[in-house]
Scaffold this motif. Structure first.
Motif, PDB file in Angstrom:
ATOM      1  N   GLY A  75      42.807  51.266 -18.783  1.00 15.70           N
ATOM      2  CA  GLY A  75      41.513  50.840 -17.660  1.00 15.70           C
ATOM      3  C   GLY A  75      40.660  50.214 -18.439  1.00 15.70           C
ATOM      4  O   GLY A  75      40.711  49.037 -19.911  1.00 15.70           O
ATOM      5  N   LYS A  76      39.794  49.194 -17.301  1.00 11.01           N
ATOM      6  CA  LYS A  76      39.288  48.309 -17.737  1.00 11.01           C
ATOM      7  C   LYS A  76      38.302  48.585 -18.776  1.00 11.01           C
ATOM      8  O   LYS A  76      37.550  47.301 -19.515  1.00 11.01           O
ATOM      9  N   ASP A  77      37.331  49.813 -19.039  1.00  8.59           N
ATOM     10  CA  ASP A  77      36.757  50.268 -20.198  1.00  8.59           C
ATOM     11  C   ASP A  77      37.462  50.633 -21.093  1.00  8.59           C
ATOM     12  O   ASP A  77      36.915  51.503 -22.399  1.00  8.59           O
ATOM     13  N   SER A 112      45.527  50.767 -14.744  1.00  4.24           N
ATOM     14  CA  SER A 112      45.539  49.939 -16.822  1.00  4.24           C
ATOM     15  C   SER A 112      45.094  48.488 -16.158  1.00  4.24           C
ATOM     16  O   SER A 112      45.212  47.868 -15.154  1.00  4.24           O
ATOM     17  N   ARG A 113      44.360  48.059 -17.168  1.00  2.00           N
ATOM     18  CA  ARG A 113      44.082  46.719 -16.478  1.00  2.00           C
ATOM     19  C   ARG A 113      45.153  45.649 -17.415  1.00  2.00           C
ATOM     20  O   ARG A 113      45.968  45.735 -18.335  1.00  2.00           O
ATOM     21  N   ASN A 116      45.644  44.346 -21.126  1.00  2.59           N
ATOM     22  CA  ASN A 116      46.524  45.775 -21.410  1.00  2.59           C
ATOM     23  C   ASN A 116      47.923  45.705 -21.465  1.00  2.59           C
ATOM     24  O   ASN A 116      48.820  46.331 -22.161  1.00  2.59           O
ATOM     25  N   GLU A 163      44.377  37.297 -18.407  1.00  3.41           N
ATOM     26  CA  GLU A 163      43.485  37.943 -17.075  1.00  3.41           C
ATOM     27  C   GLU A 163      42.341  37.589 -16.502  1.00  3.41           C
ATOM     28  O   GLU A 163      42.093  37.336 -15.759  1.00  3.41           O
ATOM     29  N   GLN A 168      40.722  37.098  -8.309  1.00  2.00           N
ATOM     30  CA  GLN A 168      41.025  38.620  -7.116  1.00  2.00           C
ATOM     31  C   GLN A 168      41.887  38.502  -6.761  1.00  2.00           C
ATOM     32  O   GLN A 168      42.363  39.611  -6.470  1.00  2.00           O
ATOM     33  N   GLU A 171      44.929  39.086  -8.814  1.00  2.00           N
ATOM     34  CA  GLU A 171      44.890  40.670  -9.247  1.00  2.00           C
ATOM     35  C   GLU A 171      45.312  41.283  -8.243  1.00  2.00           C
ATOM     36  O   GLU A 171      46.511  42.377  -8.482  1.00  2.00           O
TER      37      GLU A 171
END
Length: 183
Positions: A75-77, A112-113, A116, A163, A168, A171
């Protein structure tokens, strides 16, 4: 023509155009036309041999890996763990490039980001381990190492730039399209 028929025609217009073009080739150059159909049939059979196992693995991934785990590692983090995992999953994968897109859809749906996921796609396209081994044997270790390092940086740059360029809304649209694809 009804709306449904028009939508169906619009969706398959390229296929219809190519079918007509190959029939014309078959009519005027029978040997070449037969070769075109032979190659097309072999390609479809090869795809049918690859996609069912990929879809089974995707189904298992979807069922076995819960969303929280996916977000934690991809994910993002997720940081460097997500990047390394993306490179590993893309490089260790087997199968042609078109097989990665359903996989990417599942990863997106699981949270998932995007960077990635782009890394998985990039690594799948250019950094598969069996191809690296073949490359060492045919092109030499020095060439392979240089190309591999360039691929790592290239994939990273492309993934993060893509990315950053996405809004937004972009996405959200990607997420909606991936949900449609998996359904």
């Amino acid at each position: 023509m009804s709306k449904n028929k028009m939508a169906l025609f619009k969706r398959y217009r390229f296929f219809i155009f190519m079918l007509i073009a190959t029939l014309i080739i078959l009519l005027f150059k029978p040997a070449l036309g037969l070769n075109v159909y032979h190659v097309a049939i072999n390609s479809v059979l090869q795809m049918l041999g690859v996609l069912p196992p990929i879809f089974i693995l995707i189904g298992l991934l979807d069922v076995w890996v819960d969303k929280e785990t996916m977000v934690k590692y991809m994910g993002k983090d997720s940081g460097i763990v997500g990047i390394l995992l993306g490179f590993f999953l893309g490089s260790a994968a087997a199968g042609p490039l078109y097989a990665v897109f359903p996989v990417a859809g599942v990863f997106i749906n699981k949270g998932s980001r995007l960077a990635n996921v782009f890394i998985i796609v990039g690594a799948w396209a250019s950094m598969k381990i069996p191809l690296l081994l073949f490359e060492v044997a045919s092109m030499g270790l020095k060439f392979t190492i240089i190309r591999f390092i360039m691929d790592v940086f290239g994939v990273l740059i492309i993934a993060f730039v893509m990315e950053k360029l996405l809004t937004q809304a972009d996405e959200q649209e990607i997420c909606q399209l991936s949900k449609k694809m998996v359904e």
